[in-house]
Write an enzyme that holds these catalytic residues in place. Structure first.
Site, PDB file in Angstrom:
ATOM      1  N   LYS A  42       5.084  88.084  10.461  1.00 29.68           N
ATOM      2  CA  LYS A  42       4.481  88.947   9.433  1.00 29.68           C
ATOM      3  C   LYS A  42       4.777  90.420   9.688  1.00 29.68           C
ATOM      4  O   LYS A  42       4.740  90.880  10.834  1.00 29.68           O
ATOM      5  CB  LYS A  42       2.950  88.744   9.407  1.00 29.68           C
ATOM      6  CG  LYS A  42       2.523  87.294   9.383  1.00 29.68           C
ATOM      7  CD  LYS A  42       1.037  87.129   9.170  1.00 29.68           C
ATOM      8  CE  LYS A  42       0.607  85.710   9.485  1.00 29.68           C
ATOM      9  NZ  LYS A  42       0.420  85.467  10.949  1.00 29.68           N
ATOM     10  N   HIS A  57       1.716  91.197   6.076  1.00 29.56           N
ATOM     11  CA  HIS A  57       0.502  90.787   6.793  1.00 29.56           C
ATOM     12  C   HIS A  57      -0.783  91.165   6.047  1.00 29.56           C
ATOM     13  O   HIS A  57      -1.711  90.368   5.946  1.00 29.56           O
ATOM     14  CB  HIS A  57       0.511  91.412   8.193  1.00 29.56           C
ATOM     15  CG  HIS A  57      -0.335  90.698   9.191  1.00 29.56           C
ATOM     16  ND1 HIS A  57      -0.067  90.700  10.538  1.00 29.56           N
ATOM     17  CD2 HIS A  57      -1.460  89.958   9.052  1.00 29.56           C
ATOM     18  CE1 HIS A  57      -0.991  90.001  11.174  1.00 29.56           C
ATOM     19  NE2 HIS A  57      -1.847  89.535  10.295  1.00 29.56           N
ATOM     20  N   TYR A  75       0.581  90.465  16.572  1.00 33.99           N
ATOM     21  CA  TYR A  75       0.041  89.603  17.632  1.00 33.99           C
ATOM     22  C   TYR A  75       0.697  89.946  18.981  1.00 33.99           C
ATOM     23  O   TYR A  75       0.240  89.501  20.014  1.00 33.99           O
ATOM     24  CB  TYR A  75       0.268  88.112  17.333  1.00 33.99           C
ATOM     25  CG  TYR A  75      -0.350  87.583  16.063  1.00 33.99           C
ATOM     26  CD1 TYR A  75      -1.210  88.345  15.288  1.00 33.99           C
ATOM     27  CD2 TYR A  75      -0.063  86.287  15.634  1.00 33.99           C
ATOM     28  CE1 TYR A  75      -1.756  87.837  14.111  1.00 33.99           C
ATOM     29  CE2 TYR A  75      -0.614  85.773  14.466  1.00 33.99           C
ATOM     30  CZ  TYR A  75      -1.454  86.557  13.708  1.00 33.99           C
ATOM     31  OH  TYR A  75      -1.986  86.042  12.551  1.00 33.99           O
ATOM     32  N   ASP A  88       2.926  79.954  13.636  1.00 31.03           N
ATOM     33  CA  ASP A  88       2.547  81.195  12.977  1.00 31.03           C
ATOM     34  C   ASP A  88       2.352  82.323  13.989  1.00 31.03           C
ATOM     35  O   ASP A  88       1.510  82.230  14.880  1.00 31.03           O
ATOM     36  CB  ASP A  88       1.231  80.966  12.209  1.00 31.03           C
ATOM     37  CG  ASP A  88       0.868  82.144  11.332  1.00 31.03           C
ATOM     38  OD1 ASP A  88       1.344  82.177  10.188  1.00 31.03           O
ATOM     39  OD2 ASP A  88       0.114  83.021  11.791  1.00 31.03           O
TER      40      ASP A  88
END
Ligand code: A2P
Length: 276
Positions: free
Chosen positions: A76, A109, A51, A46
């Site tokens: 996402k 997200h 990120y 994931d």
């Protein structure tokens, strides 16, 4: 570690019952950690644009030597890219950073209700799926009302909703809604961000009774709820132990006791959180 069981999504594609979270790793750490997690048996990885480690995740996958078709890669869409054309463009950037032909699970997200463009993004996700660039599509941090709106506008329900879920926030109503609609729940911050839960005496007593760690008890709680936990650990030993939760079972009293506390949200409220 034995391969975890696999859920079948509402689009008939598989989703491992346990995954590896990569927030807040940078590219270099994600590369090492993902390669090691795959070597340890994780098959669901994931990440997210926000990120800022998709390139590292992609390099870790390539370095692992695990066949690509055995791995479910999730990324996402960030809030700043909501909108139909913006979503298609953002996806291409993610795909390039990951170095992959196809993303297995693509999620919105956060709903970012104030800008109110998630339905346009959802239409783009459906196109990406229909074009074969994404295998399964889903959402993250959506409430049942947001999901109903997607369905009303497009007739397509998400395969997955990834939400904040841990014994401090058991999300009974959201999970029941997902179950009624064939949506798999994924849990972010499944350990409650390594918080007080891991030092909780009640959790420790249950752990001692099974000869496992408090983290394993909490992760097993997710699995028995039918939710897919995505724990992050930067430590190779903890990574392996975290995934080793398929050899014991919590009884109904233990399951209930774990979540018997005042609910506490650690992250943003989906109705108000602005994530760009
Ligand atoms: P570390 O990376 O040093 O292992 P969550 O997934 O709920 O956000 O929690 C992640 C946090 O929990 C990280 O700080 C991580 O630290 C810690 N953590 C992960 N696995 C374990 C474990 N088995 N025991 C203790 N802490 C853990």
């Amino acid at each position: 570690m034995a391969a975890p069981p696999v859920h079948t999504l509402n689009d008939s594609h598989p989703l491992p019952a346990f995954g590896f979270g990569t927030y807040p790793m940078d590219d270099a750490e994600a590369e090492r950690a993902v390669a090691d997690a795959l070597a340890a048996g994780y098959r669901l990885i994931d990440t997210a644009v926000n990120y800022r480690n998709e390139a590292g995740v992609g390099r870790g996958i390539a370095a692992s030597g695990v066949p690509r078709e055995d791995i479910v890669v999730t990324t996402k869409l960030p809030g700043r890219h909501h909108g139909y054309e913006e979503t298609l463009a953002s996806f291409e950037e993610s795909r390039a950073r990951l170095g992959l032909d196809r993303v297995d699970l693509y999620l919105i997200h956060w709903p970012n209700p104030r800008i109110d463009k998630y339905v346009d993004s959802w239409r783009a996700m459906i196109k990406l799926r229909d074009d074969g660039l994404v295998r399964s599509i889903g959402v993250s941090n959506f409430t049942p009302e947001h999901i109903r709106r997607l369905e009303k506008a497009t007739g397509v329900l998400p395969a997955v909703n990834q939400i904040e879920l841990h014994p401090l926030l058991p999300q009974d109503d959201a999970r029941a809604f997902h179950a009624r609609n064939g949506i798999v729940t994924e849990s972010w911050s499944p350990l409650g961000r390594g918080s007080a839960l891991l030092r909780d005496e009640g959790v420790a007593r249950i752990a001692a009774a099974h000869g496992v760690s408090s983290a394993q008890v909490i992760l097993r709680w997710h699995v028995q709820l039918g939710a897919v936990p995505l724990p992050k650990s930067g430590d190779p030993g903890r990574r392996r132990a975290n995934a080793d939760v398929f050899g014991f079972a919590l009884d109904p009293g233990e399951m209930a006791a774990l979540a018997d506390r005042s609910p506490r949200r650690l992250g943003g409220d989906p109705e108000r959180h602005e994530e760009f």
